[in-house]
Enzyme design. Sequence first.
Site, PDB file in Angstrom:
ATOM      1  CB  THR B 517      -1.069   0.188   1.706  1.00 20.35           C
ATOM      2  OG1 THR B 517      -1.631  -1.612   1.170  1.00 20.35           O
ATOM      3  CG2 THR B 517      -2.147   0.900   0.851  1.00 20.35           C
ATOM      4  CG  HIS B 518       4.626   1.024   0.426  1.00 21.71           C
ATOM      5  ND1 HIS B 518       5.768   0.188   0.051  1.00 21.71           N
ATOM      6  CD2 HIS B 518       4.137   1.363   1.378  1.00 21.71           C
ATOM      7  CE1 HIS B 518       5.908  -0.186   1.579  1.00 21.71           C
ATOM      8  NE2 HIS B 518       4.743   0.397   2.234  1.00 21.71           N
ATOM      9  CG  ASN B 519      -1.497   3.129  -3.545  1.00 20.21           C
ATOM     10  OD1 ASN B 519      -2.056   2.760  -2.713  1.00 20.21           O
ATOM     11  ND2 ASN B 519      -1.286   1.837  -4.560  1.00 20.21           N
TER      12      ASN B 519
END
Lengths: 233, 589
Positions: B517-519
């Site tokens: 979840t490293h957008n």
Amino acid sequence: MRDVPGLPSRRSFLKASAASAAVVGVVMQAKAETPPAPPPIEEYQPVCLKPNEWAFVMAATARLIPSEGEGPGAIEARVPVFIDKELAGGFGEAADWYMEGPHDAAAHPFRGWQSPLTPLQIYQQGIPVFDAWCQQTHGKIFAELDAATQDKALTSLQKDEMKIKPELRDFFTILLQNTKEGYFADPMYGGNHGMQAWKYIGFPGARGSYKEWVLKHNVAYPLGPVSISGERA
Amino acid sequence: MARTAKKKDVVIVGLGWTGSILGMELANEGLEIVALERGHDQNTVPDFQYPNMIDELKYGVRLGMMQKPRNSTLTIRRNVDEAALPYRSLGSFLPGIGVGGAGTHWNGLNWRPQLSEYRLRSHVEERWGAGIIPEDMNLQDYPVSYEELEPFFDRFEHVAGISGKAGNLNGKKIEGGNPFEAPRSREYPMPPMPVTWDGAKFAEAAKAAGCHPFPSPGGIASQAYVNEYGMQMGPCNHCGFCERYGCYNYSKSSPQTAILDALKRKPNFEYRTHAEVLKIEMAPDGKTATGVTYFDEKAGEEVFQPADLVILAAYQLHNVHLMLLSGIGQPFDPATNEGVTGRSYAYQMNGGYTMFFKDEVFNPFIGTGANGMSIDDFGMDNIDFGREGFIGGAYWRAGQSNGQPIRSMALPAGTPTWGAGWKKGIGEWYGHSMSIGSHGSHMSYRGNYLDLDPTYKDRHGRPLMRMTFNWQPNDIRMTQFMKSKMEPIAKSMNPTSMQEGFKKDGAMYDVRPYQTTHNVGGTVMGDNPKTSAINRYLQAWDKHNIFVMGAGAFPQNTQYNPTGMVGGLAYWAAHAIRTQYLSNPRPLV
């Protein structure tokens, strides 16, 4: 009566006795008998699955995680009960998922769930399609085949040899996923009966506190599992 | 017809890490503040308490702490020739929901980028020339230097409560820490966490190979801790339920453990839950925002919240979506490479080896989200991009986070996925494996961007955001380089067997398995309004009373987990608002 800082009061005395009662409660709980065994799985009344669907789920999970060999099988772990309960709830109806159209069920699998059907509908429509294929290919519906033929049929389903319609193509995937979920989830969801699956692999369940064991490198953790409701095994 | 709420000085959209930080900093200026959170309220007790929280099915598998795609999602395609399809059920990334946001359910891995990363384009041009930059790569410098940001990294680490070991204190190398880190002004707030067997084994092998292992820094308390706001943490007990869960033990850095209770005591701070912001409203001249319109879930109606200052502090994807819906910044157009909002969406390029040891016991359930030992020997500062043929780098880590059996069941290649062979396999191999991960950078490209979807709508009738994203050759070359360096180290540990998981040439983006979840990107910060949506103070170029927090500011993704940078940038922006903006509201650049 107001509590005076630094002095014992009626209220803190009551708090203290409540605390000791709680401690006694914990000790008593530890000595308590294990909860009464649920009725045999054959007598379980499904809340969601129809008789033909229940028969399929019983038969299929029994091959996905068989009883023979070390460790519990899906039937001993009551995985079918878990699947029935999950399909009856929010998971079954895709309550959390975005289900608006247009749908492209035939899209590349990398693109995720694109079927217009919910997981429950996939079971409801996938089982008769697969049973019909078993009947045509092997002469009987899945639940009536012998174990070796059932394994063959499940392999065909996994490889999609029957070219199932795109709307149903996730059938095997969710069946297998739900089977493993039921095997390993906390027993409160109906499967992993008696925490047998946790015990088999050596997962301590909801113990959730291991500070003293972090630096015991390469030494097996000695305690068995506990469940969220406090059962031990 | 929308109801109008009483005007506030500041409206904050989203109450996660950055919303909490900005709330506290601006409340201390005496401003009247309201934070609008689309999700529910949640506190350690009762919402995260033991034993109910450590339920793998409810939170790990059914994703109880995450946003529901039914209420909020986006569409995804791999390239402009494909029709985008909705991200109907969560897989690749997991945006959170509720007070605390992703700060409640993260793993706690907390880093500062390496020195080359703040000026990556300049670094490449000075060392190798612009010729090695692929034609479609939108490589950019940060408009702010590490030296400027250092005090704010330090502040965030001390508020959040990070455990670790300094390797470079004001330029002096410290034995046992990361020798390749950017110089820090102070030690970490807490000493590093003790490490499990897998981390210790990796450290030994890495050291023997000439690398420099150090304990992974993380937002996991190694001892009792009190921060500047008087918020307290207790030492972690390695329960093995960090990522996807709220911490029941007050041990994981989160808005709940570090900021919120102190913030809620401020009489001039208010927050409303179940309040989803739909749009930022503009003054007739379009030069400033007048406030936001949100949907009040409880009342079932739209509300206009007037405010002098608008802070976008939602998750990166939602900040970009709101800007596109509200006309903040020109939308990016890949055909011309012009426009700024939605430009330079980037992700993370990870890979790793899993090794099986028949006769060793790892007790995988003893873990934390930031557990283990890391190396930075293959970080960006240490790689000759010209020689290796890519731009990027990675840090490596070995440290088990959990032994949750539905999702964490590594089995040797060739083990059947079901039947007697599977059952035998889980009995034989559970607890007898470990992994080394390569956590790598991801550059920005003309073809990877965010805009509005032409077809699909959300429950409010707004167009969903559309993500166009695929893996690119530069980053695949980077991860293959990591594989070539990791393989001999993994082999040197003499496992019974080992298997790799690195992306190969031609890899296509698969939205199903969890990745990170490293957008990042989409609201890039820069010093040129033609190639960035916000300036060096995270202020929108074209609407000076809008500030945009979060990882959307990253011009390309760093080789690290983003939270440390996100927290540092939030304190940096808060400082600029307090010292430069409030007395004279204007474009600060």
